[in-house]
Design a protein around this motif. Sequence first.
Motif, PDB file in Angstrom:
ATOM      1  N   GLN A 168      25.472  10.638  24.176  1.00  0.00           N
ATOM      2  CA  GLN A 168      25.458  12.095  24.013  1.00  0.00           C
ATOM      3  C   GLN A 168      26.623  12.731  24.758  1.00  0.00           C
ATOM      4  O   GLN A 168      27.224  13.699  24.284  1.00  0.00           O
ATOM      5  CB  GLN A 168      24.132  12.671  24.523  1.00  0.00           C
ATOM      6  CG  GLN A 168      22.929  12.129  23.772  1.00  0.00           C
ATOM      7  CD  GLN A 168      21.669  12.881  24.140  1.00  0.00           C
ATOM      8  OE1 GLN A 168      21.385  13.937  23.569  1.00  0.00           O
ATOM      9  NE2 GLN A 168      20.902  12.347  25.075  1.00  0.00           N
ATOM     10  N   THR A 169      26.920  12.218  25.945  1.00  0.00           N
ATOM     11  CA  THR A 169      28.097  12.581  26.717  1.00  0.00           C
ATOM     12  C   THR A 169      28.647  11.294  27.321  1.00  0.00           C
ATOM     13  O   THR A 169      27.912  10.312  27.438  1.00  0.00           O
ATOM     14  CB  THR A 169      27.755  13.578  27.847  1.00  0.00           C
ATOM     15  OG1 THR A 169      26.756  12.982  28.707  1.00  0.00           O
ATOM     16  CG2 THR A 169      27.221  14.888  27.289  1.00  0.00           C
ATOM     17  N   PRO A 170      29.925  11.258  27.689  1.00  0.00           N
ATOM     18  CA  PRO A 170      30.484  10.025  28.255  1.00  0.00           C
ATOM     19  C   PRO A 170      29.662   9.560  29.460  1.00  0.00           C
ATOM     20  O   PRO A 170      29.416  10.316  30.395  1.00  0.00           O
ATOM     21  CB  PRO A 170      31.903  10.440  28.659  1.00  0.00           C
ATOM     22  CG  PRO A 170      32.241  11.561  27.720  1.00  0.00           C
ATOM     23  CD  PRO A 170      30.952  12.316  27.530  1.00  0.00           C
ATOM     24  N   PRO A 230      14.853  14.214  23.032  1.00  0.00           N
ATOM     25  CA  PRO A 230      14.391  13.650  24.310  1.00  0.00           C
ATOM     26  C   PRO A 230      12.899  13.358  24.316  1.00  0.00           C
ATOM     27  O   PRO A 230      12.452  12.351  24.879  1.00  0.00           O
ATOM     28  CB  PRO A 230      14.751  14.751  25.320  1.00  0.00           C
ATOM     29  CG  PRO A 230      15.944  15.425  24.719  1.00  0.00           C
ATOM     30  CD  PRO A 230      15.673  15.435  23.238  1.00  0.00           C
ATOM     31  N   ASP A 231      12.113  14.197  23.643  1.00  0.00           N
ATOM     32  CA  ASP A 231      10.669  13.977  23.609  1.00  0.00           C
ATOM     33  C   ASP A 231      10.314  12.725  22.816  1.00  0.00           C
ATOM     34  O   ASP A 231       9.466  11.924  23.233  1.00  0.00           O
ATOM     35  CB  ASP A 231       9.962  15.188  22.990  1.00  0.00           C
ATOM     36  CG  ASP A 231       8.451  15.013  22.959  1.00  0.00           C
ATOM     37  OD1 ASP A 231       7.849  14.910  24.044  1.00  0.00           O
ATOM     38  OD2 ASP A 231       7.886  14.963  21.854  1.00  0.00           O
ATOM     39  N   SER A 232      10.968  12.518  21.666  1.00  0.00           N
ATOM     40  CA  SER A 232      10.652  11.318  20.887  1.00  0.00           C
ATOM     41  C   SER A 232      11.152  10.059  21.583  1.00  0.00           C
ATOM     42  O   SER A 232      10.538   8.990  21.468  1.00  0.00           O
ATOM     43  CB  SER A 232      11.219  11.416  19.461  1.00  0.00           C
ATOM     44  OG  SER A 232      12.615  11.592  19.446  1.00  0.00           O
ATOM     45  N   LEU A 240      29.631  -1.862  21.177  1.00  0.00           N
ATOM     46  CA  LEU A 240      28.265  -1.688  20.700  1.00  0.00           C
ATOM     47  C   LEU A 240      27.832  -0.233  20.630  1.00  0.00           C
ATOM     48  O   LEU A 240      27.122   0.166  19.710  1.00  0.00           O
ATOM     49  CB  LEU A 240      27.303  -2.482  21.591  1.00  0.00           C
ATOM     50  CG  LEU A 240      27.495  -4.006  21.589  1.00  0.00           C
ATOM     51  CD1 LEU A 240      26.471  -4.670  22.500  1.00  0.00           C
ATOM     52  CD2 LEU A 240      27.398  -4.568  20.176  1.00  0.00           C
ATOM     53  N   VAL A 241      28.216   0.579  21.594  1.00  0.00           N
ATOM     54  CA  VAL A 241      27.775   1.974  21.643  1.00  0.00           C
ATOM     55  C   VAL A 241      28.992   2.876  21.825  1.00  0.00           C
ATOM     56  O   VAL A 241      29.848   2.609  22.659  1.00  0.00           O
ATOM     57  CB  VAL A 241      26.769   2.217  22.789  1.00  0.00           C
ATOM     58  CG1 VAL A 241      26.267   3.667  22.754  1.00  0.00           C
ATOM     59  CG2 VAL A 241      25.606   1.258  22.698  1.00  0.00           C
ATOM     60  N   THR A 242      29.035   3.936  21.048  1.00  0.00           N
ATOM     61  CA  THR A 242      30.116   4.900  21.146  1.00  0.00           C
ATOM     62  C   THR A 242      29.519   6.303  21.056  1.00  0.00           C
ATOM     63  O   THR A 242      28.298   6.473  21.065  1.00  0.00           O
ATOM     64  CB  THR A 242      31.163   4.648  20.040  1.00  0.00           C
ATOM     65  OG1 THR A 242      32.247   5.562  20.201  1.00  0.00           O
ATOM     66  CG2 THR A 242      30.563   4.809  18.652  1.00  0.00           C
ATOM     67  N   SER A 243      30.363   7.306  20.960  1.00  0.00           N
ATOM     68  CA  SER A 243      29.892   8.682  20.830  1.00  0.00           C
ATOM     69  C   SER A 243      29.395   8.936  19.409  1.00  0.00           C
ATOM     70  O   SER A 243      29.513   8.088  18.520  1.00  0.00           O
ATOM     71  CB  SER A 243      31.051   9.639  21.131  1.00  0.00           C
ATOM     72  OG  SER A 243      32.086   9.464  20.156  1.00  0.00           O
ATOM     73  N   LEU A 244      28.867  10.123  19.192  1.00  0.00           N
ATOM     74  CA  LEU A 244      28.388  10.473  17.855  1.00  0.00           C
ATOM     75  C   LEU A 244      29.550  10.518  16.862  1.00  0.00           C
ATOM     76  O   LEU A 244      29.458   9.980  15.752  1.00  0.00           O
ATOM     77  CB  LEU A 244      27.648  11.813  17.894  1.00  0.00           C
ATOM     78  CG  LEU A 244      26.765  12.173  16.693  1.00  0.00           C
ATOM     79  CD1 LEU A 244      25.765  11.063  16.385  1.00  0.00           C
ATOM     80  CD2 LEU A 244      26.035  13.476  16.964  1.00  0.00           C
ATOM     81  N   ARG A 254      17.702   9.518  29.564  1.00  0.00           N
ATOM     82  CA  ARG A 254      17.424  10.845  29.017  1.00  0.00           C
ATOM     83  C   ARG A 254      18.674  11.726  29.014  1.00  0.00           C
ATOM     84  O   ARG A 254      18.811  12.622  28.188  1.00  0.00           O
ATOM     85  CB  ARG A 254      16.325  11.547  29.818  1.00  0.00           C
ATOM     86  CG  ARG A 254      14.952  10.935  29.627  1.00  0.00           C
ATOM     87  CD  ARG A 254      13.864  11.775  30.286  1.00  0.00           C
ATOM     88  NE  ARG A 254      13.121  12.542  29.286  1.00  0.00           N
ATOM     89  CZ  ARG A 254      13.221  13.837  29.100  1.00  0.00           C
ATOM     90  NH1 ARG A 254      14.073  14.539  29.816  1.00  0.00           N
ATOM     91  NH2 ARG A 254      12.483  14.438  28.196  1.00  0.00           N
ATOM     92  N   GLN A 255      19.569  11.484  29.957  1.00  0.00           N
ATOM     93  CA  GLN A 255      20.765  12.319  30.070  1.00  0.00           C
ATOM     94  C   GLN A 255      21.876  11.895  29.114  1.00  0.00           C
ATOM     95  O   GLN A 255      22.552  12.744  28.528  1.00  0.00           O
ATOM     96  CB  GLN A 255      21.295  12.273  31.503  1.00  0.00           C
ATOM     97  CG  GLN A 255      22.553  13.115  31.724  1.00  0.00           C
ATOM     98  CD  GLN A 255      23.006  13.108  33.173  1.00  0.00           C
ATOM     99  OE1 GLN A 255      22.357  12.516  34.040  1.00  0.00           O
ATOM    100  NE2 GLN A 255      24.114  13.766  33.453  1.00  0.00           N
TER     101      GLN A 255
END
Length: 248
Positions: free
Chosen positions: A144-146, A188-190, A162-166, A234-235
């Motif tokens: 979600q953010t770096p 965040p809730d899900s 494997l993981v990058t930004s949107l 979560r962040q």
Amino acid sequence: MSLRFHEIAEDRHRILNPMTDDKLALLGEICRITPGTRQLDLACGKGELLSRWSAEHGLEGVGVDISQVFLGAARARAEELGVSERVEFVEADAGTYETAPESFDIVSCIGATWIGNGLKGTLSLMRRHLRPNGIILVGDCYWQTPAPREARAALGMEDDNLVTSLIGTNDRIEEAGFELLDMVLASPDSWDRYVASQWWTISDWLRDNPDDPDAPAMRDFLTRARRSHLEYGRQYLGWGVFVLRAKP
């Protein structure tokens, strides 16, 4: 995280990713499913997506997974919803599963892009199953953010491949020869409902199985999983299902 750990942690889950019932229904509507639509779901888990969409839209499909535990739950769910004649569940490696080429209108891999060593590799192996003008559904994490190095390490996601930004996810989709048509993202809730609800399940398992050989490792996993989600997950960590179609 071993297969057995997944089977223990997700024992009480019906959907094995951060999708809610409402978002699973929304995704089905987005896909414009009609009776007779054929779907292949790679790493299908407990098969909720196939069984639910078959019951709601008349979809026919095949789910592939390596877990006998999850497949048993998937077959029971199909029976419960009265769709066992329309959906089939196969024990096989989703990364090497073979069927007749271009056999499915929808090919999905929701939250298991490790089967192709990342998003681009997974899209490549999914493509061979897809009919012309069919759609792909791929569920994956994104930042979600770096995220700082300590967050990546705590979450086990240090590999930038494997993981990058949107927007980086969109770029990888385009590089693989697809266009992004739509998406349904976790909140965040899900995320909490998927991740945090595992803690109670694992805690109960540890109380019931104190002498199991895997108990020490499972206890360590619970501690690390809880801390990493609260401190960093979560962040920084997002997750979503992306609806794709091959470029002309």
